[in-house]
Every structure is written in structure tokens, then in C-alpha cells.
Design a protein around this motif. Structure first.
Motif, PDB file in Angstrom:
ATOM      1  N   ILE A 161       0.839  -1.180  -0.062  1.00  0.00           N
ATOM      2  CA  ILE A 161      -0.075  -0.064  -0.146  1.00  0.00           C
ATOM      3  C   ILE A 161       1.025   1.165  -0.046  1.00  0.00           C
ATOM      4  O   ILE A 161       1.831   1.371   0.925  1.00  0.00           O
ATOM      5  CB  ILE A 161      -0.962  -0.036   1.284  1.00  0.00           C
ATOM      6  CG1 ILE A 161      -1.782  -1.114   1.244  1.00  0.00           C
ATOM      7  CG2 ILE A 161      -1.724   1.287   1.344  1.00  0.00           C
ATOM      8  CD1 ILE A 161      -2.683  -1.291   2.350  1.00  0.00           C
ATOM      9  N   LEU A 162       0.622   2.241  -0.789  1.00  0.00           N
ATOM     10  CA  LEU A 162       1.334   3.451  -1.020  1.00  0.00           C
ATOM     11  C   LEU A 162       0.469   4.609  -0.249  1.00  0.00           C
ATOM     12  O   LEU A 162      -0.734   4.724  -1.120  1.00  0.00           O
ATOM     13  CB  LEU A 162       1.807   3.741  -2.560  1.00  0.00           C
ATOM     14  CG  LEU A 162       2.666   2.933  -3.055  1.00  0.00           C
ATOM     15  CD1 LEU A 162       3.232   3.359  -4.580  1.00  0.00           C
ATOM     16  CD2 LEU A 162       3.859   2.662  -2.326  1.00  0.00           C
ATOM     17  N   ASP A 163       1.077   5.157   0.595  1.00  0.00           N
ATOM     18  CA  ASP A 163       0.146   6.072   1.506  1.00  0.00           C
ATOM     19  C   ASP A 163       1.206   7.602   1.599  1.00  0.00           C
ATOM     20  O   ASP A 163       2.227   7.247   1.245  1.00  0.00           O
ATOM     21  CB  ASP A 163      -0.093   5.772   2.793  1.00  0.00           C
ATOM     22  CG  ASP A 163      -1.167   6.497   3.263  1.00  0.00           C
ATOM     23  OD1 ASP A 163      -1.715   7.331   2.855  1.00  0.00           O
ATOM     24  OD2 ASP A 163      -1.571   5.825   4.538  1.00  0.00           O
ATOM     25  N   GLY A 164       0.504   8.503   2.095  1.00  0.00           N
ATOM     26  CA  GLY A 164       1.196   9.675   2.333  1.00  0.00           C
ATOM     27  C   GLY A 164       0.354  10.977   1.983  1.00  0.00           C
ATOM     28  O   GLY A 164      -0.786  10.788   2.203  1.00  0.00           O
ATOM     29  N   GLY A 165       1.083  12.229   1.486  1.00  0.00           N
ATOM     30  CA  GLY A 165       0.348  13.161   1.305  1.00  0.00           C
ATOM     31  C   GLY A 165       1.094  14.354   0.877  1.00  0.00           C
ATOM     32  O   GLY A 165       2.588  14.180   1.048  1.00  0.00           O
ATOM     33  N   ILE A 166       0.597  15.537   0.502  1.00  0.00           N
ATOM     34  CA  ILE A 166       1.156  16.766   0.279  1.00  0.00           C
ATOM     35  C   ILE A 166       1.129  17.314   1.799  1.00  0.00           C
ATOM     36  O   ILE A 166       0.060  17.800   2.374  1.00  0.00           O
ATOM     37  CB  ILE A 166       0.240  17.482  -0.630  1.00  0.00           C
ATOM     38  CG1 ILE A 166       0.289  16.695  -1.824  1.00  0.00           C
ATOM     39  CG2 ILE A 166       1.211  18.961  -1.117  1.00  0.00           C
ATOM     40  CD1 ILE A 166      -0.794  17.341  -2.939  1.00  0.00           C
ATOM     41  N   ILE A 167       2.138  17.308   2.404  1.00  0.00           N
ATOM     42  CA  ILE A 167       2.189  17.810   3.742  1.00  0.00           C
ATOM     43  C   ILE A 167       2.816  19.148   4.088  1.00  0.00           C
ATOM     44  O   ILE A 167       2.559  19.474   5.244  1.00  0.00           O
ATOM     45  CB  ILE A 167       3.002  16.645   4.635  1.00  0.00           C
ATOM     46  CG1 ILE A 167       4.589  16.768   3.980  1.00  0.00           C
ATOM     47  CG2 ILE A 167       2.610  15.388   4.582  1.00  0.00           C
ATOM     48  CD1 ILE A 167       5.760  17.723   4.822  1.00  0.00           C
ATOM     49  N   GLY A 168       3.155  20.097   3.036  1.00  0.00           N
ATOM     50  CA  GLY A 168       3.625  21.260   3.274  1.00  0.00           C
ATOM     51  C   GLY A 168       3.565  22.159   2.120  1.00  0.00           C
ATOM     52  O   GLY A 168       3.795  21.710   0.908  1.00  0.00           O
ATOM     53  N   TYR A 169       3.239  23.375   2.527  1.00  0.00           N
ATOM     54  CA  TYR A 169       3.087  24.557   1.311  1.00  0.00           C
ATOM     55  C   TYR A 169       3.621  25.678   1.937  1.00  0.00           C
ATOM     56  O   TYR A 169       2.723  26.377   2.868  1.00  0.00           O
ATOM     57  CB  TYR A 169       1.739  24.558   0.788  1.00  0.00           C
ATOM     58  CG  TYR A 169       1.844  25.592  -0.428  1.00  0.00           C
ATOM     59  CD1 TYR A 169       2.146  25.156  -1.895  1.00  0.00           C
ATOM     60  CD2 TYR A 169       1.590  26.712  -0.448  1.00  0.00           C
ATOM     61  CE1 TYR A 169       2.212  26.106  -2.934  1.00  0.00           C
ATOM     62  CE2 TYR A 169       1.554  27.861  -1.405  1.00  0.00           C
ATOM     63  CZ  TYR A 169       1.992  27.341  -2.677  1.00  0.00           C
ATOM     64  OH  TYR A 169       1.943  28.328  -3.523  1.00  0.00           O
ATOM     65  N   ASP A 170       4.731  26.282   1.859  1.00  0.00           N
ATOM     66  CA  ASP A 170       5.562  27.209   2.344  1.00  0.00           C
ATOM     67  C   ASP A 170       5.453  28.488   1.445  1.00  0.00           C
ATOM     68  O   ASP A 170       6.256  28.341   0.220  1.00  0.00           O
ATOM     69  CB  ASP A 170       6.673  27.020   2.969  1.00  0.00           C
ATOM     70  CG  ASP A 170       6.788  25.817   3.877  1.00  0.00           C
ATOM     71  OD1 ASP A 170       5.738  25.906   4.768  1.00  0.00           O
ATOM     72  OD2 ASP A 170       7.639  24.863   3.884  1.00  0.00           O
ATOM     73  N   SER A 171       4.631  29.424   1.546  1.00  0.00           N
ATOM     74  CA  SER A 171       4.587  30.634   0.731  1.00  0.00           C
ATOM     75  C   SER A 171       5.800  31.862   1.054  1.00  0.00           C
ATOM     76  O   SER A 171       6.072  31.901   2.186  1.00  0.00           O
ATOM     77  CB  SER A 171       3.374  31.229   0.558  1.00  0.00           C
ATOM     78  OG  SER A 171       2.832  31.667   1.900  1.00  0.00           O
ATOM     79  N   ASN A 172       6.107  32.597   0.042  1.00  0.00           N
ATOM     80  CA  ASN A 172       7.085  33.489   0.380  1.00  0.00           C
ATOM     81  C   ASN A 172       8.346  33.256   0.912  1.00  0.00           C
ATOM     82  O   ASN A 172       8.880  33.923   1.835  1.00  0.00           O
ATOM     83  CB  ASN A 172       6.375  34.754   0.959  1.00  0.00           C
ATOM     84  CG  ASN A 172       5.074  35.273   0.454  1.00  0.00           C
ATOM     85  OD1 ASN A 172       5.346  35.412  -0.852  1.00  0.00           O
ATOM     86  ND2 ASN A 172       4.373  35.870   0.981  1.00  0.00           N
ATOM     87  N   THR A 173       8.970  32.038   0.669  1.00  0.00           N
ATOM     88  CA  THR A 173      10.132  31.489   1.442  1.00  0.00           C
ATOM     89  C   THR A 173      11.320  32.362   0.843  1.00  0.00           C
ATOM     90  O   THR A 173      12.381  32.559   1.846  1.00  0.00           O
ATOM     91  CB  THR A 173      10.498  30.103   1.074  1.00  0.00           C
ATOM     92  OG1 THR A 173      10.358  29.833  -0.257  1.00  0.00           O
ATOM     93  CG2 THR A 173       9.287  29.423   1.654  1.00  0.00           C
ATOM     94  N   PHE A 174      11.082  33.083  -0.495  1.00  0.00           N
ATOM     95  CA  PHE A 174      12.259  33.927  -0.713  1.00  0.00           C
ATOM     96  C   PHE A 174      11.559  34.856  -1.783  1.00  0.00           C
ATOM     97  O   PHE A 174      10.936  34.513  -2.774  1.00  0.00           O
ATOM     98  CB  PHE A 174      13.177  33.078  -1.494  1.00  0.00           C
ATOM     99  CG  PHE A 174      14.378  34.022  -1.755  1.00  0.00           C
ATOM    100  CD1 PHE A 174      15.337  34.118  -1.069  1.00  0.00           C
ATOM    101  CD2 PHE A 174      14.634  34.429  -3.267  1.00  0.00           C
ATOM    102  CE1 PHE A 174      16.551  34.818  -1.485  1.00  0.00           C
ATOM    103  CE2 PHE A 174      15.564  34.966  -3.737  1.00  0.00           C
ATOM    104  CZ  PHE A 174      16.637  35.301  -2.530  1.00  0.00           C
ATOM    105  N   THR A 175      11.510  36.265  -1.371  1.00  0.00           N
ATOM    106  CA  THR A 175      11.368  37.188  -2.196  1.00  0.00           C
ATOM    107  C   THR A 175      12.261  38.368  -2.711  1.00  0.00           C
ATOM    108  O   THR A 175      13.207  38.379  -1.885  1.00  0.00           O
ATOM    109  CB  THR A 175       9.766  37.888  -1.531  1.00  0.00           C
ATOM    110  OG1 THR A 175      10.573  38.686  -0.259  1.00  0.00           O
ATOM    111  CG2 THR A 175       8.763  36.926  -1.245  1.00  0.00           C
ATOM    112  N   GLY A 176      12.112  39.010  -3.566  1.00  0.00           N
ATOM    113  CA  GLY A 176      13.110  39.945  -3.930  1.00  0.00           C
ATOM    114  C   GLY A 176      12.578  40.794  -5.037  1.00  0.00           C
ATOM    115  O   GLY A 176      11.645  40.447  -5.653  1.00  0.00           O
ATOM    116  N   GLY A 177      13.392  41.936  -5.485  1.00  0.00           N
ATOM    117  CA  GLY A 177      13.267  42.540  -6.841  1.00  0.00           C
ATOM    118  C   GLY A 177      14.353  43.296  -7.011  1.00  0.00           C
ATOM    119  O   GLY A 177      15.295  43.670  -6.096  1.00  0.00           O
ATOM    120  N   LEU A 178      14.211  44.075  -8.108  1.00  0.00           N
ATOM    121  CA  LEU A 178      15.087  44.958  -8.621  1.00  0.00           C
ATOM    122  C   LEU A 178      14.731  46.035  -9.623  1.00  0.00           C
ATOM    123  O   LEU A 178      13.674  45.723 -10.446  1.00  0.00           O
ATOM    124  CB  LEU A 178      16.302  43.997  -9.542  1.00  0.00           C
ATOM    125  CG  LEU A 178      17.355  45.051 -10.169  1.00  0.00           C
ATOM    126  CD1 LEU A 178      18.260  45.649  -9.042  1.00  0.00           C
ATOM    127  CD2 LEU A 178      18.414  44.215 -10.905  1.00  0.00           C
TER     128      LEU A 178
END
Length: 362
Positions: free
Chosen positions: A144-161
Motif C-alpha cells: 500500500i502506498l500512502d502519504g500526502g502533500i504535507i507542506g506548502y510554504d509561501s514567500n520563502t524567498f522574495t526580492g526585486g530590482l
């Protein structure tokens, strides 16, 4: 001159109105595309043929993040990642090794399958099909294969120029999110978790803007604005993470001997490549060098990493008297006793060792 401009504007308006009057919703329509080929999918499909196919079942592979779409302006109630993780996992299992690795049995719609088989039996009994052979047994799974999508981290790195000179310039902004997937294989007969792997995938969003605002003549002002934004599809990122998780599960199962390849000589190169990817040194050439080269050398531009040479220092162990003695190998003469080191005040730094006054001269 003004008449020509007016005529040009009128012609443009007529053309736009003609396009809008006939299916305006299809003005920017594109043809549907087949499955997008990715590096992770090619890697999964290129797995060597196994010694035997594995029968696996997927009951569920849910979104366990609880995250909504990131939005800085208003509350967003749509989920950040897809809710069809189980469907993506089944497709990845089907693609593994060009359909040679897994036999996936249906479990997500198992009530529908059982109901359909019951309809077949009832129809046979009702319309004289009792003498027909029984339905074949359903395929059962060993893993049996089990598990899931356990993390979604937004804005881990932002920047601009950005830059602007004399009213002309532009700017670029970017943001990075990260999605994490866990996958584990469970033995049906014993309930033992055979392997558990995790993968992460970054999701990039980039926005670019440019414009001009300046006087080009007396009472003549030029103002131009342009820009675009591109967002990597989160569903595609989740798909790539799941495909990489299936690939890692297969290779690490080869390491532990849970399954094998039809041509076992292909296993070791596959394992070596996987460990290099996991350690972050895939594509790096390793060379042997002396200890002095290892201490002084730096990574060159070709990506060469110098490995430390094997240590030629003898292994040591504490002696019963508190002295540190070299490890004596069988068949070799014993090493001479080690010297006694003393501090400036005559004491030995080794607990239980004799002082300088009582220590023998080496």
C-alpha cells in the motif's frame, strides 16, 4: 493629417468590434495540450525493468497542508495545492519504467467496482446466466502506498530590482514558494513500513513592469506602461514532486533489497546517481589527492571536488592507566609507550596519569 488619424482609429474600432461580436470568449483561446513532459517524468520512465512487477494499492493521497492560496489583498478560500494527489500518484506509478514496474489496483473507487460486480451477478441470476462461469477474483495488492502533500510554504524567498532614469525605467519582482510531499510503502501482510521518502519542489512567480513618463516636446507628454507576470503552476509542481518521490522510493527499495532489477548490473549506477542527487553533488567529478592538496585546494570552476585521502594515523584507544595508546593490530609488535605530556605547573593533562616528577623520561 487629423483626417487620416481619425480614419485609422475608426478602422481599428470596427475590426475590434467585429472580433468581439463573434465569440469574444475565444479571442485568446488556445488548443488543449497533452501531458507536459518534465525532467522528473523522463527520469521515472527511464527506470530499468524490474525482476517482477509490484502490485500496489493507493487508497488516498490527500492535501494535508490546510493552506489556502496566498493573497495579500483579500482572503482567498481556494486551496493552495491540488486535491487530486491520489490521481497524480496513480499516473506516476503507471509511467514508472515505461509501465513495467507497478500493477496498480483500484481502491479509491472500490465501492463503485464492488457495486458493478454485484449488478453483474444480479443480472445473470435474473436472466438465466447461472450456468456461466463466476467472475474472476479481484487482484489484491502486496504493498500500500500512502502519504500526502504535507507542506506548502509561501514567500520563502522574495526580492526585486528596479531602476529609473529621466522618467524611463522598470522593475522586476519575484517570489518563491515550496511544496513538500511524503510517500511511504507499507507491506500488507505484516503492516511494516518498508520505505518512507520525501521530496520538495520550488514554485516561482515573477512579475516585470516597465514604463516611461517624460516630456518629449513643448506640451507633449509621453506615458507608456507595460508588464507581465508569470506563475509556475502549483499542480505541475506537485506532479513533479510526486514523480520524484516514486523514483526515490524505487531506488531506495533497491538499496535495501526489497525488490531488484532484471539486469542487476544496472542497479549500482542507478543507486550512485541517486545518492549524489540526494547529497547535492550530482555532476561533480571527484578526484583523489594528498592531504596537503585537500587542505589547500578550493573547488575549481569545473565543479571538481577533492575528496580527503584515507587517514594514515593509527586508531587509538585509552589504556587502563589513562594513557592513549595506538591500536595494536594482530601479528604486529606492540607499539612503544606514548610520551607523557605535562602542563607548565608540572601536572599531567590526562586524569590518573603520573606527574612530571614521577613520570619516566621519554
Amino acid at each position: 493629417m487629423n483626417f487620416k488619424k481619425l480614419a485609422l482609429v475608426a478602422a481599428s474600432l470596427v475590426a475590434l468590434s467585429a472580433c468581439a461580436s463573434t465569440h469574444p470568449e475565444l479571442a485568446l483561446s488556445e488548443q488543449p495540450m497533452l501531458e507536459q513532459q518534465t525532467v522528473s517524468l523522463d527520469e521515472l520512465a527511464s527506470l530499468p525493468e524490474p525482476a517482477r512487477r509490484l502490485s500496489v494499492a493507493v487508497y488516498r493521497f490527500d492535501d494535508l497542508t490546510g493552506q489556502n492560496k496566498p493573497n495579500e489583498n483579500f482572503s482567498e478560500y481556494s486551496r493552495a495545492v491540488t486535491q487530486g494527489g491520489a490521481t497524480i500518484l496513480v499516473q506516476a506509478l503507471e509511467k514508472a519504467g515505461n509501465r513495467k514496474w507497478f500493477t496498480t489496483v483500484e481502491r479509491a473507487s472500490l465501492p463503485s467496482v464492488l457495486q458493478e460486480r454485484q449488478i453483474i451477478r444480479a443480472t445473470r441470476e435474473e436472466y438465466g446466466g447461472r450456468n456461466q462461469p463466476a467472475l474472476p477474483p479481484m487482484t489484491f495488492a502486496g504493498i500500500i502506498l500512502d502519504g500526502g502533500i504535507i507542506g506548502y510554504d509561501s514567500n520563502t524567498f522574495t526580492g526585486g530590482l528596479g531602476a529609473r532614469f529621466l522618467g524611463i525605467g522598470g522593475d522586476v519582482k519575484y517570489r518563491r514558494d515550496t511544496v513538500t510531499v511524503y510517500l511511504r510503502a507499507i507491506a500488507v501482510q505484516t503492516g511494516e513500513i518498508l520505505k518512507s521518502v520525501s521530496t520538495t519542489k520550488t514554485i516561482y512567480s515573477v512579475g516585470a513592469q516597465g514604463g516611461a513618463f517624460r516630456y518629449v516636446g513643448f506640451k507633449e507628454l509621453l506615458e507608456i506602461e507595460t508588464g507581465f507576470t508569470t506563475n509556475e503552476p502549483p499542480t505541475l509542481a506537485v506532479r513533479q514532486a510526486i514523480e520524484k518521490a516514486v523514483y526515490s522510493l524505487v531506488v531506495e527499495g533497491l538499496v535495501d533489497g526489497y525488490w531488484s532489477l532484471k539486469d542487476q548490473s544496472l542497479a549500482q549506477p542507478l543507486i550512485d546517481r541517486h545518492w549524489k542527487q540526494k547529497d547535492g553533488v550530482f555532476g561533480v567529478t571527484s578526484v583523489k589527492a594528498t592531504l596537503e592538496d585537500y587542505r589547500n585546494a578550493q573547488n575549481d570552476r569545473n565543479g571538481t571536488r577533492i575528496e580527503p585521502p584515507p587517514s594514515d594515523e593509527p586508531q587509538v584507544r585509552p589504556s587502563p592507566e589513562g594513557q592513549i595508546q595506538p591500536e595494536v593490530q594482530p601479528g604486529l609488535p606492540p607499539a612503544p609507550p606514548a610520551p607523557v605530556y605535562v602542563l607548565p605547573d608540572g601536572r599531567s593533562p590526562i586524569p590518573g596519569a603520573p606527574s612530571a616528577k614521577t613520570a619516566p623520561v621519554q
